[in-house]
Design a protein around this motif. Structure first.
Motif, PDB file in Angstrom:
ATOM      1  N   GLY A  72       0.811  -1.210   0.000  1.00 56.34           N
ATOM      2  CA  GLY A  72       0.000   0.000   0.000  1.00 56.34           C
ATOM      3  C   GLY A  72       0.846   1.262   0.000  1.00 56.34           C
ATOM      4  N   LEU A 120      -4.210   0.094   6.043  1.00 52.52           N
ATOM      5  CA  LEU A 120      -4.983  -0.950   5.358  1.00 52.52           C
ATOM      6  C   LEU A 120      -4.740  -0.976   3.852  1.00 52.52           C
ATOM      7  CD1 LEU A 120      -8.335  -0.544   7.323  1.00 52.52           C
ATOM      8  CD2 LEU A 120      -6.473  -2.157   7.740  1.00 52.52           C
ATOM      9  N   ASP A 159      -4.047  -4.431   2.384  1.00 52.79           N
ATOM     10  CA  ASP A 159      -5.254  -5.260   2.471  1.00 52.79           C
ATOM     11  C   ASP A 159      -6.248  -4.893   1.375  1.00 52.79           C
ATOM     12  OD1 ASP A 159      -4.268  -6.573   4.724  1.00 52.79           O
ATOM     13  OD2 ASP A 159      -5.255  -5.194   6.108  1.00 52.79           O
ATOM     14  N   GLN A 160      -6.424  -3.614   1.124  1.00 44.33           N
ATOM     15  CA  GLN A 160      -7.364  -3.175   0.089  1.00 44.33           C
ATOM     16  C   GLN A 160      -6.916  -3.645  -1.291  1.00 44.33           C
ATOM     17  OE1 GLN A 160      -7.149   0.973   1.120  1.00 44.33           O
ATOM     18  NE2 GLN A 160      -8.993   0.862   2.395  1.00 44.33           N
ATOM     19  N   ASP A 177      -7.518  -7.389  -1.483  1.00 46.86           N
ATOM     20  CA  ASP A 177      -8.946  -7.685  -1.645  1.00 46.86           C
ATOM     21  C   ASP A 177      -9.388  -7.511  -3.100  1.00 46.86           C
ATOM     22  OD1 ASP A 177      -9.250  -8.294   1.037  1.00 46.86           O
ATOM     23  OD2 ASP A 177     -10.107  -6.343   1.569  1.00 46.86           O
TER      24      ASP A 177
END
Length: 138
Positions: free
Chosen positions: A76, A82, A85-86, A89
């Motif tokens: 990121g 996050l 993680d984003q 996903d």
């Protein structure tokens, strides 16, 4: 499909996500507004990116079943807790749609884990997938 072609194909699939960019030739300039998709190791830029690597598999001569494992390393933006993680996903959403796509029978996420922060304070994460090829003999 050999492992190099599979890596390239997975990168192409991820590069089709809105706001993501994969340049197989390596001449594109990855700006800060895109998620850069790379084969293998992530480069220093752009901040947000995904590296794709094939690392294991099997070829069963009796059943004709062929599998491979792929690892995605997501990163990121600096300071975005996050962010990785984003990105992971979004990659999962795209890869989970690949059932019966081309020579691929199914793509299954096996595991994922935080990988900490790099020296530029960018969160990283790894996701591991099992790729099952269509059996042409079945």
């Amino acid at each position: 499909m050999d492992d190099a072609a599979l890596t390239n194909w997975l990168c192409e699939q991820l590069g089709s996500i809105d706001g993501w960019l994969y340049d197989a030739g390596g001449s594109a300039v990855y700006t800060s507004d895109v998620v850069g998709v790379r084969q293998g190791r992530l480069a220093a830029s752009p901040d947000r990116g995904v590296g794709v690597r094939i690392y294991d598999g099997s070829d069963d001569p009796e059943t004709g079943t062929k599998t491979r494992r792929a690892q995605l390393r997501s990163r990121g933006a600096p300071g975005a807790l996050l962010g990785a993680d984003q990105i992971a996903d979004a990659a999962f959403d795209r890869l989970s749609q690949l059932m019966r796509e081309g020579v691929i029978s199914e793509v299954i996420r096996l595991s994922f884990s935080p990988a900490g922060v790099d020296v530029s304070k960018r969160e990283e994460r790894t996701d591991n997938y099992l790729i099952i090829f269509d059996n042409p003999e079945a």
